[in-house]
Motif scaffolding. Sequence first.
Motif, PDB file in Angstrom:
ATOM      1  N   LEU A  36       0.814  -1.206   0.000  1.00  0.00           N
ATOM      2  CA  LEU A  36       0.000   0.000   0.000  1.00  0.00           C
ATOM      3  C   LEU A  36       0.856   1.268   0.000  1.00  0.00           C
ATOM      4  N   LYS A  37       1.999   1.220   0.638  1.00  0.00           N
ATOM      5  CA  LYS A  37       2.903   2.376   0.563  1.00  0.00           C
ATOM      6  C   LYS A  37       3.373   2.593  -0.866  1.00  0.00           C
ATOM      7  N   VAL A  39       1.666   1.752  -3.513  1.00  0.00           N
ATOM      8  CA  VAL A  39       0.501   2.298  -4.203  1.00  0.00           C
ATOM      9  C   VAL A  39       0.438   3.809  -4.018  1.00  0.00           C
ATOM     10  N   LEU A  40       0.645   4.268  -2.799  1.00  0.00           N
ATOM     11  CA  LEU A  40       0.594   5.700  -2.510  1.00  0.00           C
ATOM     12  C   LEU A  40       1.706   6.456  -3.232  1.00  0.00           C
ATOM     13  N   ARG A  41       2.890   5.860  -3.283  1.00  0.00           N
ATOM     14  CA  ARG A  41       3.991   6.506  -4.006  1.00  0.00           C
ATOM     15  C   ARG A  41       3.678   6.580  -5.498  1.00  0.00           C
ATOM     16  N   GLU A  42       3.138   5.486  -6.049  1.00  0.00           N
ATOM     17  CA  GLU A  42       2.794   5.468  -7.478  1.00  0.00           C
ATOM     18  C   GLU A  42       1.705   6.499  -7.785  1.00  0.00           C
ATOM     19  N   ALA A  43       0.833   6.735  -6.802  1.00  0.00           N
ATOM     20  CA  ALA A  43      -0.238   7.706  -6.989  1.00  0.00           C
ATOM     21  C   ALA A  43       0.231   9.138  -6.774  1.00  0.00           C
ATOM     22  N   GLY A  44       1.491   9.313  -6.399  1.00  0.00           N
ATOM     23  CA  GLY A  44       2.064  10.643  -6.273  1.00  0.00           C
ATOM     24  C   GLY A  44       1.876  11.319  -4.937  1.00  0.00           C
ATOM     25  N   ALA A  50       4.974   8.038   3.308  1.00  0.00           N
ATOM     26  CA  ALA A  50       6.010   7.964   4.336  1.00  0.00           C
ATOM     27  C   ALA A  50       5.408   7.827   5.731  1.00  0.00           C
ATOM     28  N   LEU A  51       4.204   8.346   5.914  1.00  0.00           N
ATOM     29  CA  LEU A  51       3.566   8.315   7.230  1.00  0.00           C
ATOM     30  C   LEU A  51       2.581   7.159   7.389  1.00  0.00           C
ATOM     31  N   PHE A  52       2.308   6.461   6.303  1.00  0.00           N
ATOM     32  CA  PHE A  52       1.215   5.488   6.304  1.00  0.00           C
ATOM     33  C   PHE A  52       1.464   4.307   7.230  1.00  0.00           C
TER      34      PHE A  52
END
Length: 273
Positions: A36-37, A39-44, A50-52
């Motif tokens: 999921l981290k 995924v968040l990076r890929e989503a920009g 970093a906080l997830f």
Amino acid sequence: MITVLITENTDKKTGHMSTDIHLNRSPMEAPRARLLKEVLREAGVNAYAALFTPEMLGHTEDGKPFFPDLPQIHFSLSHSGEYIACAFSDEEVGLDLQECSRPRTSIFRIAKRFFSQAEYEAILALSADKAAESCINDSGSDSPGNPDDPECLSLFYRLWSIKEAYLKYLGCGLRGGLDGYVPDPLPSPIDIKADSSSMSCNTTDVKPNSPSPSCSPDIRKNVILRGRIRVLRDNTEGAELSPAQYALLTAPDGYTMAVCANTLPEEISIRHI
């Protein structure tokens, strides 16, 4: 675009396979959190990534996880065997990954009880011992054909994966049932590696009551088959079913994978991390 990320379902700290399917339980949450981290990076949204932590996820009444602070990012998780996968998009999406191992219960019995009649008959037709169908009694204690037949197993899991992806797209889980809708066209038990002979259906302009879309070879190696979900009844136990589109995707050896959405984009990206 829909992006699918796949990683090994193993905690790198312990080297043990993660068996806990719930995102908010420790200690076996590391593979999902990593995924999921990414995924968040890929989503920009790198700062959020970093906080997830898994505790930041919300869950619907049916248990589907989501990012409460990022309503523009939709995702669907699936794990089976040695892998965990996540599809994400800017619209609702459903993903299912299945290990193609022989289930403890006969696939014929499972299909007869939970699938639509058309799907059950499609699996049965692959069996060399079709005549044994007449031996099934009302309780389903006998099973026709050979449950170890690789083509029967392949079709069974492809159907299961498509149907699970659809329910995950709706967000209702198994409450929606498995026999109220069918993939159209039905997948065939082709070799998942035989991309050159795979068929893909143009579903860009598919209407709910239109004929099945015509098929042609798909040059995008990630997609084996495209089609639509045809609803057989309006709702099942409070879960409202609606037409959608599906794609059967390439997957690790011994697995099958499908994605579902209201409208599938031309490009579906798959990346192993």
